[in-house]
Motif scaffolding. Structure first.
Motif, PDB file in Angstrom:
ATOM      1  N   GLU A 214       0.881  -1.179   0.000  1.00  0.00           N
ATOM      2  CA  GLU A 214       0.000   0.000   0.000  1.00  0.00           C
ATOM      3  C   GLU A 214       0.909   1.216   0.000  1.00  0.00           C
ATOM      4  O   GLU A 214       1.605   1.472   0.962  1.00  0.00           O
ATOM      5  N   HIS A 341       2.832  -0.286   3.729  1.00  0.00           N
ATOM      6  CA  HIS A 341       2.517  -1.577   4.350  1.00  0.00           C
ATOM      7  C   HIS A 341       2.755  -2.690   3.348  1.00  0.00           C
ATOM      8  O   HIS A 341       2.339  -2.586   2.196  1.00  0.00           O
ATOM      9  N   ARG A 459      -3.757  -0.634  14.944  1.00  0.00           N
ATOM     10  CA  ARG A 459      -3.010   0.180  13.977  1.00  0.00           C
ATOM     11  C   ARG A 459      -1.590   0.473  14.444  1.00  0.00           C
ATOM     12  O   ARG A 459      -0.793   1.025  13.703  1.00  0.00           O
ATOM     13  N   GLU A 471       0.569  -8.258   7.868  1.00  0.00           N
ATOM     14  CA  GLU A 471       0.807  -6.932   7.308  1.00  0.00           C
ATOM     15  C   GLU A 471       2.015  -6.323   8.006  1.00  0.00           C
ATOM     16  O   GLU A 471       1.975  -6.056   9.204  1.00  0.00           O
TER      17      GLU A 471
HETATM   18 MG    MG Z   1      -2.905  -1.559   5.498  1.00  0.00          MG
END
Ligand code: MG
Ligand code: ADP
Length: 728
Positions: A214, A341, A459, A471
Motif C-alpha cells: 500500500e 505496508h 493500527r 501486514e
Molecule cells: Mg494496510
C-alpha cells in the motif's frame, strides 16, 4: 514576499487544470503493454511458450535457440506497439531502478538499416555499471557486471521502450542488485513451504509468496516545491513552521479527493492499468495532501517490480500534472509521515492461501502451522527484519510516536490468542482420542468463525495478522520492498525447514501420527515465541520498557539497525538458505551505511545553505525594518519613543538571539560533519553522522521555525507549510 516565493504561488494558483476523465472499463486496457501469456500465445511457438512457462514455474533454463525465438517474438510485438528501443531494467543497490536504452535499429555491414534484437540481447547485457554502488564487490578497474533476463517478471513497454526485467550480477557471481537475493529467498520459501504444505495436500508442487503493498505519498505543487532547496535536494522540508491547521480536524482522511489530485490519479491509474499493475484502491490519507494507492496482491517478485515501476510512473505523471510526488517517509514535521505496508502471505499452486483457514479441521491445522511458524520466524529474527527497513529517511518514522516503533512485535488479536493459549495446553506426546476430538472440534474447528468476526484492528502494531495475511507496517514509503521481502521469506523458509525436521523426527522416532507431531511442535513454538506477541499500544512508553524486559531489540537509528546483518548467525543463515554469501551481505551493509552517511551529509549541507543564504538574511532584513522604525520613532518623540517601540525592541532582540543560536549551531554541525568525514571506518562514520551531526538538525530547525514566525510574511523566501500543503 520574495520574488521566487511570490512567482511560485502565482504559478500554482494560475495553473491550467488538467482534467482527466475516468476511462470506463479498465479491464479492456489491462496489461496491453505487457508481454504476458496472452501475447506469448499469440507470438510464440508452442515449444517456446512451454519453455518460458517452465522457466517461470520451475526455474528451468531457457536454451539459446528458444531465447532467439522469444526475442524475435518480443521484438515483433514491441515494434507493432510503436516501441523503438529496448532496455534491461534492473534494481541496483541505489534502491531505485536503472535502465540503459538501445535502439532496435542497427546497420548491416553493407550499410542497410534493420531492426535487430536477438536471444543474445534478451538474455544478457553488460551495462557500463561502474558507478553503481557495489559495496566493494566490484573494484572499478574491473567494473564488470552483467544483467540477465528474469523470465518470471514479464517484459513491458514503457513509453517507446521495451523493458526487460533483469537481475544484475558481477562476473564473479555476486548479486549487485536487490532482485537476485529476492529471487533466491522466494525460491527458498517455495521449497520449504512446499515440503510442509504437502503434509496437508499431496498435490501441492509450488508455493509462492504473495505481496500486496500500500503506497502512501504526498503531492506538492511543482512550482512551490522547486522554490524550496530542501524539497528539491532532500525530498523533504528541513524547516517550516507548522500551519495553524494541520490534520487535527481529521478532515482529510478518506475525504473527498481534491480535483487536481483526482485528475492525477485517473491519469496514473490508466497508465498503470496498461502496464499490468492492478491498482485498485485510492484514498486520501490522514495528512493534508497525503494519499494512498493499493493494488490487488500478486506474486512477490512481480509485486516488487510493479511497485518500483509505479513509483517511476508516478513521478512522470505527476510532472504532467504540475505536481511533485514525495515518497520521503517524513516530508513534513507535525503531520503524519508515509509508509508502505507490505501485506504478505503464501499461496500454493493449487489455489490455497496458506494463511487462510479452511472448511475442515485439517485445513485449519495447515493454517495454524503456517501462522505459528511465521510468528516463530519473526521472533527468532526480529532484529534482522528490522534491519531490512532501515534508512535515513525511515528513521524519522520508526520510533517517532506516530508510526510503528523500531521494536518488532506481532499483533494477532484476542480470539487467535485464545486459540494459541488452548493449543499451548495440549499434552505432550500421543493424544487420547478424546483430546483429539476436543482439539479438532472446539479449538481448530472454530477458527474460521473466529476470523469472520475478527474485526479487531491494531493500527500501532508493526506486524499484524489481518485475517488471511500478515501486514508488515514499518516499511518506508521510499523503500524497495525487495529488501523486507527478501528477509521475511528467508526467515520463514528457515523456520519451515526446521519445523519439517522436528515433525518428521517425532513421526519417525516417537512414532507419533502426523497431526499429533504437528500439534506437539506447534505447542513448543507457541511457548517459545511468546515475547514477540503484543496486542497493546505499540506507540506507548510502557511498551518500550516492556519490550526491553522481553529483550526485543529497539534499534532507533539506521547504523544501529544494520549491525545485525554481518553477525555470524545472520551470515550463516543467508548462506545456508542460499540467499546471500557473506561477501554479498557485507557489501549490502556497506552500501546502506554509505547511503545513510551521504543522505545525512546532504541534509547537513542544505541546512547550512538555508540558514546562511535564506533564514539569516531574511531575519536581518526584517530586523533592519524594525530598527529603522525605532529610529524614526526616536526622531519624532525623542526620549518618549520608548512608549511606542517596546514591542519592536523585543522582536529585534529575539531575532538577534535566534541569529546567534543559528550561527552557533550551524557552525558546530559543520564542524561535527568535518570530524565525521575524517573517519575512515564506515561504521564509525555512520555512527558519527547519526549521533553527532544529525542531532543538531532539530535544534537548527527550531530556531529557523521561530524566525519564520517573527519575520514579515512579505520578506519570507520559502514557500510555507500552508501553501505547500493545501492543493487548490
Ligand atoms: Mg494496510
Ligand atoms: P488496509 O485496511 O490495511 O488498507 P486493505 O484490505 O485495503 O487493507 O488492503 C490490503 C492489501 O492487502 C491490498 O493491497 C491487498 O491486495 C493485499 N492482500 C490481500 N490479500 C492478500 C494476500 N493473501 N497476500 C498478500 N496481500 C494480500
Amino acid at each position: 514576499m520574495s520574488m521566487i516565493r511570490f512567482e511560485a504561488i502565482r504559478e500554482s494558483l494560475q495553473r491550467e487544470r488538467i482534467t482527466v476523465q475516468e476511462s470506463g472499463r479498465r479491464s479492456e486496457h489491462f496489461a496491453i503493454n505487457v508481454f504476458n501469456e496472452e501475447r506469448m500465445l499469440q507470438y510464440l511457438t508452442k515449444d517456446a511458450l512451454a519453455s518460458v512457462k517452465s522457466a517461470i514455474f520451475a526455474g528451468s533454463k531457457i536454451d539459446r535457440k528458444i531465447a532467439d525465438q522469444v526475442a524475435e517474438a518480443m521484438k515483433a510485438w514491441a515494434i507493432s506497439m510503436g516501441a523503438t528501443h529496448y532496455t534491461h531494467w534492473f534494481q541496483p543497490l541505489t534502491g531505485a531502478t536503472a535502465e540503459k536504452h538501445d535502439a532496435f535499429f542497427d546497420l548491416m555491414p553493407d550499410g542497410r538499416a534493420l531492426e535487430k534484437f536477438g536471444g543474445g540481447q534478451l538474455v544478457q547485457q553488460e551495462p557500463d555499471a561502474s558507478s553503481f554502488p557495489s559495496g566493494g564487490i566490484r573494484n572499478t578497474f574491473e567494473a564488470r557486471g552483467y544483467t540477465a533476463w528474469d523470465p518470471t517478471s514479464p517484459a513491458f513497454i514503457y513509453g517507446s521502450t521495451l523493458c526487460i526485467p533483469t537481475v544484475f550480477v558481477a562476473y564473479t557471481g555476486e548479486a549487485l542488485d536487490n532482485k537476485a537475493p529476492l529471487l533466491r529467498a522466494l525460491n527458498a520459501v517455495d521449497e520449504a513451504a512446499t515440503a510442509v504444505a504437502r503434509y496437508f495436500d499431496k498435490n501441492v508442487n509450488k508455493v509462492s509468496a504473495t505481496l500486496g503493498w500500500e503506497q502512501e505519498y504526498f503531492l506538492v505543487d511543482k512550482a512551490l516545491a522547486s522554490a524550496r532547496p530542501d524539497i528539491t535536494l532532500t525530498g523533504r522540508t528541513l524547516v517550516g513552521n507548522l500551519a495553524a491547521k494541520g490534520q487535527q480536524l481529521d478532515d482529510h482522511y478518506f475525504g473527498v479527493i481534491p480535483l487536481r489530485a483526482i485528475s492525477f490519479m485517473r491519469d496514473l491509474e490508466l497508465e498503470c492499468t496498461r502496464l499490468g499493475i492492478p491498482v485498485k484502491t485510492r484514498h486520501n490519507e490522514v495528512a493534508p495532501n497525503q494519499f494512498e494507492l493499493a493494488p490487488v496482491f500478486e506474486e512477490a517478485n512481480l509485486a516488487v517490480d510493479h511497485n518500483l515501476l509505479l513509483m517511476d510512473v508516478m513521478e512522470k505523471v505527476a510532472d504532467r500534472h504540475h505536481f511533485r510526488v514525495l515518497f520521503h517517509e517524513k516530508p513534513f514535521a507535525g503531520i503524519n509521515g508515509s509508509g508502505k505496508h507490505n501485506n504478505w502471505s503464501l499461496a500454493t499452486d493449487t489455489g490455497t492461501n496458506l494463511l487462510s483457514p479452511g472448511s475442515t479441521p485439517m485445513k485449519n491445522l495447515q493454517f495454524l502451522t503456517f501462522f505459528v511458524n511465521t510468528i516463530k520466524a519473526v521472533d527468532s529474527y526480529e532484529e534482522l527484519l528490522r534491519s531490512s527497513i532501515a534508512s535515513a529517511s525511515n528513521d524519522h518514522r520508526l520510533g517517532a510516536n506516530e508510526a510503528p516503533p523500531a521494536i518488532l512485535s506481532i499483533f494477532i488479536g484476542k480470539q487467535l490468542t485464545e486459540v494459541l493459549d488452548e493449543l499451548e495446553g495440549v499434552s505432550k506426546g500421543k493424544l487420547t482420542p478424546e483430546e483429539k476430538t476436543e482439539l479438532k472440534l472446539n479449538v481448530v474447528g472454530k477458527i474460521p468463525e473466529i476470523l469472520l468476526d475478527n474485526t479487531d484492528r491494531n493500527r500501532t502494531s508493526p506486524f499484524a495478522f489481518t485475517g488471511n495475511k500478515f501486514e508488515m507496517r514499518g516499511v518506508g514509503s521510499k523503500t524497495n520492498c525487495a529488501k523486507p521481502m527478501t528477509i521475511l521469506n528467508t526467515i520463514v523458509a528457515k523456520q519451515l525447514q526446521q519445523f519439517k525436521k522436528e515433525v518428521d523426527s517425532l513421526i519417525d522416532k516417537k512414532s507419533l501420527k502426523k497431526d499429533e507431531a504437528i500439534f506437539n511442535v506447534l505447542r513448543e513454538y507457541i511457548k517459545s515465541s511468546k515475547r514477540i506477541r503484543f496486542d497493546g499500544d505499540g506507540y506507548s512508553d510502557e511498551w518500550e520498557k516492556e519490550a526491553a524486559r522481553r529483550k526485543l531489540s529497539n534499534n532507533k537509528t539506521t547504523p544501529l539497525a544494520l549491525q545485525v546483518l554481518t553477525r555470524e548467525e545472520s551470515l550463516s543463515l543467508f548462506a545456508e538458505m542460499g540467499v546471500m554469501s557473506a561477501v554479498e551481505v557485507k557489501a549490502r551493509q556497506e552500501v546502506e551505511l554509505e547511503t545513510y552517511i551521504l543522505q545525512t551529509q546532504i541534509e547537513g549541507r542544505v541546512y547550512s545553505e538555508l540558514v546562511y543564504s535564506h533564514i539569516i538574511p531574511s531575519a536581518i532584513n526584517y530586523q533592519n525594518t524594525l530598527i529603522r522604525n525605532v529610529m524614526g520613532l526616536k526622531d519624532i518623540y525623542g526620549a518618549a519613543h520608548k512608549k511606542f517601540s517596546d514591542g519592536q525592541l523585543t522582536i529585534i532582540e529575539q531575532i538577534a538571539g535566534h541569529i546567534e543560536a543559528l550561527k552557533k549551531k550551524t557552525d558546530a554541525m559543520t564542524e561535527a560533519r568535518k570530524r565525521a568525514n575524517a573517519l575512515t571506518d564506515i561504521n564509525k562514520k555512520a555512527f558519527a553522522y547519526a549521533d553527532n551531526v544529525r542531532s543538531y538538525f532539530d535544534e537548527i530547525r527550531y530556531h529557523c521555525d521561530r524566525v519564520e514566525r517573527l519575520v514579515d510574511d512579505q520578506l519570507w523566501p520559502l514557500a510555507k507549510y500552508r501553501e505547500l500543503l493545501y492543493i487548490r
